[in-house]
Design an enzyme around this catalytic site. Sequence first.
Site, PDB file in Angstrom:
ATOM      1  CG  ASP A 189      -2.216   0.737   1.029  1.00 21.74           C
ATOM      2  OD1 ASP A 189      -2.169   1.860   0.488  1.00 21.74           O
ATOM      3  OD2 ASP A 189      -3.279   0.225   1.418  1.00 21.74           O
ATOM      4  CG  ASP A 245      -7.856   0.767   1.770  1.00 24.68           C
ATOM      5  OD1 ASP A 245      -7.563   0.001   0.827  1.00 24.68           O
ATOM      6  OD2 ASP A 245      -7.395   1.920   1.885  1.00 24.68           O
ATOM      7  CB  ALA A 246      -7.763  -5.508   3.202  1.00 24.51           C
ATOM      8  CE  LYS A 247      -4.618   0.187  -1.452  1.00 26.30           C
ATOM      9  NZ  LYS A 247      -5.337   0.851  -0.366  1.00 26.30           N
ATOM     10  NE  ARG A 248      -5.614  -9.104   3.588  1.00 26.04           N
ATOM     11  CZ  ARG A 248      -5.350  -8.157   4.494  1.00 26.04           C
ATOM     12  NH1 ARG A 248      -4.909  -6.981   4.133  1.00 26.04           N
ATOM     13  NH2 ARG A 248      -5.516  -8.400   5.789  1.00 26.04           N
TER      14      ARG A 248
END
Lengths: 273, 273
Positions: free
Chosen positions: A96, B91-94
Amino acid sequence: MNRKELIGQIREKKSFLCVGLDTDIQKIPAFLLNEEDPVFEFNKQIIDATREFAVAYKINTAFYESRGIEGWKSLIKTWEYLPKDCFSIADAKRGDIGNTSEMYAKAFFNIESSGMSFDSVTVAPYMGADSVKPFLKFPEKWAIILALTSNEGSKDFQYLSSDGNMLFESVLQKSGEWGSKENIMFVVGATRGEDFLTIRKHVPDHFLLVPGVGAQGGSLDEVCRYGMNKECGLLVNSSRAIIYASSGTDFAEAAAAGAQAVQQEMEKWVREL
Amino acid sequence: MNRKELIGQIREKKSFLCVGLDTDIQKIPAFLLNEEDPVFEFNKQIIDATREFAVAYKINTAFYESRGIEGWKSLIKTWEYLPKDCFSIADAKRGDIGNTSEMYAKAFFNIESSGMSFDSVTVAPYMGADSVKPFLKFPEKWAIILALTSNEGSKDFQYLSSDGNMLFESVLQKSGEWGSKENIMFVVGATRGEDFLTIRKHVPDHFLLVPGVGAQGGSLDEVCRYGMNKECGLLVNSSRAIIYASSGTDFAEAAAAGAQAVQQEMEKWVREL
């Protein structure tokens, strides 16, 4: 664990096997479900059974996160139980903007903050330099950057060509500006041996974490022939083929046998280093 | 929450503000540190103060994960406290191979499994189709795919050009094969208004989640001029500028004032829809 120590472990154990703890509570032997923490109990027995043959353990965090607080507890207990002579990987695919990646680095590297301190974390490169660099600020810790993955969807973007370089090649090149072979590894899928030639052209010295041998269909011989360098440079992961080798009470013995079989294949290659 | 309900909320509140709960225990007012769960107490007061002006809340999971079990507890409590008329974003951007992304989807969507059920999760596209599709199997849940991010590192790969398309354009195009405007949104950084023209050429109807207004330097007017469509199509996030508007005992009032100021700017644009 630093690079020299890792290479030492590989030479000593004659193995570059990484055992993947993708532990699914719905797939572990039923008799373990009576335990207070079935996932940890399963992992503990798998670790005890395989540590002689493995130089690394990779914990796939998704399988733990899916169970909320209980899963997070199993994750921390499993990390605590990992042998200190094995390289530990949080397979979390994080990444991120800078201040957020700093928090992810704390989550997996800073024991005072999170209760865990893995040797490495897998990181997605899409957001570029500042998404990766915070992981490299920790001494003797590693970022393992996704380059070429082994899944069907890898074809969607990773092979897109720009100025004569495919996207995964650009990732390999750029990362040279971020860190070195002492703190960066790359995830490289094992299903196409020929891709290793391209990879090694860009990063001859880096370690590669190779998933996809076993359940995902890669061949160990092909990986070694094309991917190995003079200090080994490979960690080959096997998850399901080892940890679910048996669904009975002999699951740990079956995992040991599976891990030993892979280690014996690897021994031939390590002897030639 | 489905698309129709989200648009209804935007029209009713005359706002497309998303408040970002990037709550750092080292940045919250010191007097809260006496609370049993200071992060949750902070979030609770921020939510109470801003819910009238916001249609969405985005929880940056890294800030919670960095604190291990305690952080995970704060995360779940905060999710439970989110107003049901607001759109919720993990909001974890997995993103990982299919069977692993299924686990991440369970972590954020399946309340029985993890204790949480967000409306959406942010997802990294690098691993392609099978890394995103598991999130789309849940009815009325959303994958918010990284397209063009607002950080410095976005220039490393996202603008690489292949066959006349930049990488972020390929992401926008490909995702049409995975889902629709009913279950996919995109993260689009707000620092370059002109990029919205390119984005809207590919995805005229989708919602865009726009971080980077405020602390990261984007302009709301520019975002609206180039990015808005006839059903709004925008969720504009502000985190630090709102939640850390004051570090004193008046932090919640200051957050309310900050959120209200943004909402009033937004109202002009929503009236014209």
